[in-house]
Design an enzyme around this catalytic site. Sequence first.
Site, mmCIF file in Angstrom:
data_model
loop_
_atom_site.group_PDB
_atom_site.id
_atom_site.type_symbol
_atom_site.label_atom_id
_atom_site.label_comp_id
_atom_site.label_asym_id
_atom_site.label_seq_id
_atom_site.Cartn_x
_atom_site.Cartn_y
_atom_site.Cartn_z
ATOM 1 N N SER A 93 -13.744 -12.029 1.266
ATOM 2 C CA SER A 93 -14.319 -10.543 1.544
ATOM 3 C C SER A 93 -15.549 -10.692 2.271
ATOM 4 O O SER A 93 -16.763 -11.347 1.775
ATOM 5 C CB SER A 93 -14.335 -9.722 0.380
ATOM 6 O OG SER A 93 -14.894 -8.592 0.490
ATOM 7 N N LYS B 224 -11.154 -10.721 4.832
ATOM 8 C CA LYS B 224 -11.356 -9.250 4.759
ATOM 9 C C LYS B 224 -12.314 -8.837 5.486
ATOM 10 O O LYS B 224 -13.702 -9.394 5.127
ATOM 11 C CB LYS B 224 -11.056 -8.970 3.214
ATOM 12 C CG LYS B 224 -11.732 -7.670 2.851
ATOM 13 C CD LYS B 224 -11.165 -7.457 1.288
ATOM 14 C CE LYS B 224 -12.121 -6.700 0.588
ATOM 15 N NZ LYS B 224 -11.715 -6.613 -0.839
ATOM 16 N N LYS C 162 -15.341 -5.624 5.654
ATOM 17 C CA LYS C 162 -15.769 -4.331 5.212
ATOM 18 C C LYS C 162 -16.108 -3.434 6.466
ATOM 19 O O LYS C 162 -16.458 -3.712 7.524
ATOM 20 C CB LYS C 162 -16.856 -4.474 4.256
ATOM 21 C CG LYS C 162 -16.987 -5.101 3.054
ATOM 22 C CD LYS C 162 -16.130 -4.341 2.100
ATOM 23 C CE LYS C 162 -16.097 -5.181 0.757
ATOM 24 N NZ LYS C 162 -15.125 -4.361 -0.132
ATOM 25 N N ASP D 197 -11.581 -3.266 4.824
ATOM 26 C CA ASP D 197 -11.855 -2.492 3.187
ATOM 27 C C ASP D 197 -12.585 -1.497 3.731
ATOM 28 O O ASP D 197 -13.950 -1.943 4.114
ATOM 29 C CB ASP D 197 -12.159 -3.538 2.324
ATOM 30 C CG ASP D 197 -12.150 -3.019 0.952
ATOM 31 O OD1 ASP D 197 -11.900 -1.633 0.788
ATOM 32 O OD2 ASP D 197 -12.629 -3.530 -0.070
ATOM 33 N N GLU E 250 -7.634 -1.628 3.011
ATOM 34 C CA GLU E 250 -7.710 -1.224 1.715
ATOM 35 C C GLU E 250 -8.737 0.137 1.382
ATOM 36 O O GLU E 250 -9.589 0.178 2.058
ATOM 37 C CB GLU E 250 -8.530 -2.588 1.172
ATOM 38 C CG GLU E 250 -8.988 -2.463 -0.281
ATOM 39 C CD GLU E 250 -9.592 -3.676 -0.854
ATOM 40 O OE1 GLU E 250 -9.176 -4.958 -0.018
ATOM 41 O OE2 GLU E 250 -10.007 -3.818 -1.798
ATOM 42 N N ASP F 245 -7.324 0.349 -3.945
ATOM 43 C CA ASP F 245 -8.062 -0.437 -4.772
ATOM 44 C C ASP F 245 -8.662 0.501 -5.932
ATOM 45 O O ASP F 245 -8.191 1.024 -7.074
ATOM 46 C CB ASP F 245 -9.283 -1.310 -4.019
ATOM 47 C CG ASP F 245 -10.502 -1.842 -4.938
ATOM 48 O OD1 ASP F 245 -10.524 -1.851 -6.109
ATOM 49 O OD2 ASP F 245 -11.179 -2.618 -4.362
ATOM 50 N N LYS G 218 -7.839 -5.441 -9.830
ATOM 51 C CA LYS G 218 -9.004 -6.128 -10.501
ATOM 52 C C LYS G 218 -8.697 -5.871 -12.322
ATOM 53 O O LYS G 218 -8.760 -4.664 -12.461
ATOM 54 C CB LYS G 218 -10.371 -5.513 -10.162
ATOM 55 C CG LYS G 218 -10.406 -5.709 -8.625
ATOM 56 C CD LYS G 218 -11.832 -5.004 -8.129
ATOM 57 C CE LYS G 218 -11.867 -5.342 -6.582
ATOM 58 N NZ LYS G 218 -13.009 -4.229 -5.706
ATOM 59 N N GLY H 96 -11.861 -8.905 -6.172
ATOM 60 C CA GLY H 96 -13.250 -9.557 -6.871
ATOM 61 C C GLY H 96 -14.128 -8.442 -6.830
ATOM 62 O O GLY H 96 -14.260 -7.596 -6.258
HETATM 63 O O1 OSB Z 1 -14.023 -3.496 -2.790
HETATM 64 O O2 OSB Z 1 -13.149 -5.069 -3.272
HETATM 65 C C1 OSB Z 1 -14.327 -4.410 -3.491
HETATM 66 C C2 OSB Z 1 -17.517 -6.300 -4.226
HETATM 67 C C3 OSB Z 1 -17.985 -5.213 -5.019
HETATM 68 C C4 OSB Z 1 -17.352 -4.177 -5.373
HETATM 69 C C5 OSB Z 1 -16.130 -3.877 -4.557
HETATM 70 C C6 OSB Z 1 -15.473 -4.773 -3.803
HETATM 71 C C7 OSB Z 1 -16.199 -6.081 -3.491
HETATM 72 C C8 OSB Z 1 -15.549 -7.145 -2.521
HETATM 73 C C9 OSB Z 1 -16.068 -8.512 -2.824
HETATM 74 O O3 OSB Z 1 -14.647 -6.919 -1.620
HETATM 75 C C10 OSB Z 1 -15.086 -9.347 -3.576
HETATM 76 C C11 OSB Z 1 -15.577 -10.767 -3.946
HETATM 77 O O4 OSB Z 1 -15.931 -11.242 -3.156
HETATM 78 O O5 OSB Z 1 -15.897 -10.796 -5.001
HETATM 79 MG MG MG Z 2 -12.060 -2.961 -2.198
#
Ligand code: OSB
Ligand code: MG
Length: 372
Positions: free
Chosen positions: A135, A161, A163, A188, A213, A238, A262, A290
Amino acid sequence: MHVESITIRRLRMEMLTPFTTSFGTQTHRDLLIVEAHDGETTGYGECVALAAPIYSEEATSTCQVALTEYLIPLLAAAEITHPREVTEVLAPIKRNNMAKAAVEGAYWDLWAKQQGISLAEAYGGTREQIEVGLSIGLKETDADLLEAVSAAVETGYRRIKIKIAPGRDVDMLRAVRAQFSQTPIMADANSAYTLDDLDVFTALDELDLMMIEQPLAHDDIVDHRKLAEQIRTPVCLDESIHSAEDARKGIELGSTEIINLKVGRVGGITESLAIEQLCRDRGIGLWCGGMLETGIGRAHNVAIASLPGFTLPGDTAPSSRYWAEDIIEPAVTMSPDGRIEVPYGTPGLGYDVVVSRLDQHTVSSTTHPLKT
Ligand code: OSB
Ligand code: MG
């Protein structure tokens, strides 16, 4: 199940690099580690809530209060023979899922260690290795993002992924796709859009993304269905999914084709196992998300992702992506082809918690004796 006491530690850990999403930037983690002690052995759980309630309504402080004032007293009053009973015992308390999952995870780890089996085995895991994706947070410039994607592809991640946020979406991802025509890429949005942004999503449809996402509101499943009807890119939820029932409704409504699971967000392993079964029954894609976890939460993620229903690469990247020195030994490592070995041969988490490092990062700690 013999549990003598529960310890809540509050940790501060500096991240190697800041992580930015549409809701903010994390430069360090302020988090809880929960320990379940039987007098000899310790089970560990991690609370994945962020310091502030910006991803969901939970935050590190609210979880600390929920655990101390409501959840631990319920556990102290209960007779628990197996960790799968923890969810039921905590059910009178509504939501507070990340707080519940943290202590439930500690019970599962302790129980598995008492049985001499790995968590992956305890959950019914079948995969020898899990597939790993990365991510990547929002970057200052497209050039910075392209560099990060390039490094990730070279490291071997099996999907990337990225953002997105309003103003940092179509052009930015076009630039990535232009340079990486074959790479499995997804986006995402962390709830940053509404149905008024349909043109953004139809433009993204041209980029052959694996999925998008949580494009819409964190508490929505209705508008996501309306969006899903109008775009080709599969929608993955999510933030909107807090339980197996939420997952069922999202699937039946047509709001989600793929689920990011999660364990913290859904309140623990028992609920996660129900979602994994549901996704298998309904042919829904599933992967493990994560929350920038330390090695403890990361090891828990590796264990759950070993289940057969986890059909897509998850966000459980290796320790070195986040931490100068993780609090577990060995650190979580990834092979050059983007896989993590599931440690079936070692009881519980399958990694040793290095207590001296845990102590180093511990800001405060409280131990609650149980009566059992
Ligand atoms: O939206 O998946 C998410 C991190 C913190 C809060 C939300 C998200 C995330 C990540 C990072 O996308 C995932 C990771 O590398 O742990
Ligand atoms: Mg997410």
